[in-house]
Write an enzyme that holds these catalytic residues in place. Structure first.
Site, PDB file in Angstrom:
ATOM      1  CG  ASP A 168      -1.669  -1.279   1.435  1.00  0.00           C
ATOM      2  OD1 ASP A 168      -2.189  -1.823   0.450  1.00  0.00           O
ATOM      3  OD2 ASP A 168      -1.731  -1.759   2.582  1.00  0.00           O
ATOM      4  CD  GLU A 190      -9.511  -2.767  -1.000  1.00  0.00           C
ATOM      5  OE1 GLU A 190      -9.889  -2.679   0.175  1.00  0.00           O
ATOM      6  OE2 GLU A 190      -8.822  -3.718  -1.416  1.00  0.00           O
TER       7      GLU A 190
END
Length: 451
Positions: free
Chosen positions: A36, A210
């Protein structure tokens, strides 16, 4: 106040001891799991704020699931050498976070008025705040910290994957996901909402979406996000003429990564080139909850649409010839007889090796900086059970030089050093190609050039 200052001083000293340097292509970090990546340019360097995957066991986390307890920050001035500045936030040092939740998921960080605001999701220990994730903020005077977490999460924000965007007029926005993708304005203090959250419409309704990341280029606002079109996330984007939309679905940035069902990313320019930072599971191919961050160049078409990015092992950045050149992170490779494998399957953090199985097998590594031409020797770590001969070609558009080396037979890794005799001075940026000249198998761990 004195106690607070002493605490900050001690944290600064500890962060210096945690500093380490890694030189890498893709993945960028090879001594721990990272995911991420939120990349930001502060000053003349890129800083990456990833999440930190660790392996769950019986006493920490949930077996077989994502397990994250803290955050590191990494920086680089050249996209090749990455400094680990150590832990900046950890779950048991945040007042509102459940200390054994292992849910420090994807973060973000922005700078405003000389302060650095680090946004992160986690599970609250106060059950009156409701179920699910909340998003908190930690504040620092430097991009590497020390970061001081706020006492409570941001009121009115429920979900994961925070992303903050500051528009040209100074208005800040926060984006996050919880089934849908949400957005809201932030107050000038960067700690509170200035508007009610809205669901960003006109996005895919089927499948998980997301990880929002918004950026602006030439008056176009790009909302980018991972989306499960089939069974695995791919990176998509939608565009608008303002930060809150409505957005128009436009295209795919990166296709699904086989074997890794998540992806999460950031996009930014650095020294006149745009880059995509994302993750895969290079260091853990059998378990996609232990991931590794990557970077590749990104380009736009004349109409502002994004050209699809194909993942590479070579990645970005220029490698200095006097550093270890990991030839297994190739830019091109022959279709037959060449492959990569882990050096040590029991310790995958040792990285990979290049295997050339027969004559005419080769691999190419581009953008190596030989400097002013003072390097006089080639050193390699390799092995070949039956012995072999390899050729190293060093080239640019003007000239090509060849170096031949013999590999003695044996089961052990050996260091072979070859003087650069009978060739002209090698300087500047070159490409390197290694080829097998014999019908035997040769394994190469790394190579470097020395004085």
């Amino acid at each position: 106040m004195k106690i607070f200052k002493v605490k900050r001083f001690l944290l600064s000293i500890l962060s210096l001891f945690a500093l380490s340097v890694a030189s890498a292509q893709n993945p960028l970090i090879t001594n721990q799991f990272t995911a991420d990546p939120s990349a930001r340019v502060f000053g003349d360097s890129i800083y990456i704020y990833p999440s930190h995957d660790i392996l769950a066991n019986k006493v920490r986390g949930r077996m077989g699931w994502f397990c994250m307890e803290d955050y590191h920050v990494f920086s680089s001035a050249n996209l090749t050498d990455w400094k680990d500045h150590g832990v900046i936030v950890t779950q048991n040092k945040v007042p509102w976070v459940k200390p054994d939740s292992y849910s420090m998921w994807a973060p973000d960080c922005v700078e405003r008025n000389g302060k650095y605001y680090f946004y992160f999701p986690s599970t609250p220990k106060d059950t009156t705040l409701g179920r699910g994730f909340k998003i908190g903020v930690a504040v620092a005077d430097q991009p590497t910290g020390p970061f001081i977490p706020q006492q409570k999460p941001i009121e009115g924000v429920n979900g994961i994957d925070p992303n903050v965007f500051i528009d040209k007029d100074g208005q800040a926005y926060i984006y996050w996901s919880q089934g849908n993708i949400y957005a809201a304005k932030l107050k000038d203090n960067m700690l509170e909402l200035a508007s009610k959250p809205v669901i960003l419409q006109e996005l895919p309704t089927k499948g998980l979406k997301e990880g929002p990341y918004l950026f602006e280029r030439n008056g176009i606002y790009y909302l980018t996000y991972p989306h499960v079109e089939n069974k695995t996330e791919r990176l998509e984007y939608a565009i608008a003429d303002n930060p809150l939309g409505p957005f128009k679905m436009t295209g795919v940035i990166m296709d699904e990564t086989p074997g890794c069902w998540t992806n999460h990313h950031s996009i930014l320019p650095f020294k006149k080139q745009w880059y995509l930072f994302y993750h895969a599971n290079d260091l853990s191919p059998e378990f996609d909850k232990a991931r590794s961050i990557r970077a590749d160049s990104l380009s736009f078409n004349a109409d502002g649409t994004i050209q699809k990015v194909t993942p590479t092992l070579r990645g970005v950045g220029i490698t200095m010839a006097n550093q270890k050149i990991q030839i297994d992170r190739y830019s091109e490779i022959s279709s037959k007889g060449a492959s990569i494998a882990f050096v040590d399957t029991l310790n995958k953090f040792d990285g990979w090796k290049l295997i050339l199985d027969h004559d005419k097998a080769w691999a190419k590594y581009n953008n190596i900086d030989f400097g002013d031409g003072k390097l006089k020797h080639l050193k390699m770590r390799l092995r070949s059970i039956n012995g072999g001969d390899i050729q190293i070609k060093i080239s640019d558009q003007i000239k090509t030089e060849y170096i031949n080396a013999k590999v003695v037979s044996g089961h052990d890794w050996v260091i072979v050093e070859v003087p650069l005799l009978g060739i002209s001075k090698i300087e500047g940026i070159k490409n390197l190609t290694v080829s097998n000249l014999k019908n035997t198998s040769v394994e190469i761990d790394w190579m470097t050039f020395t004085n």
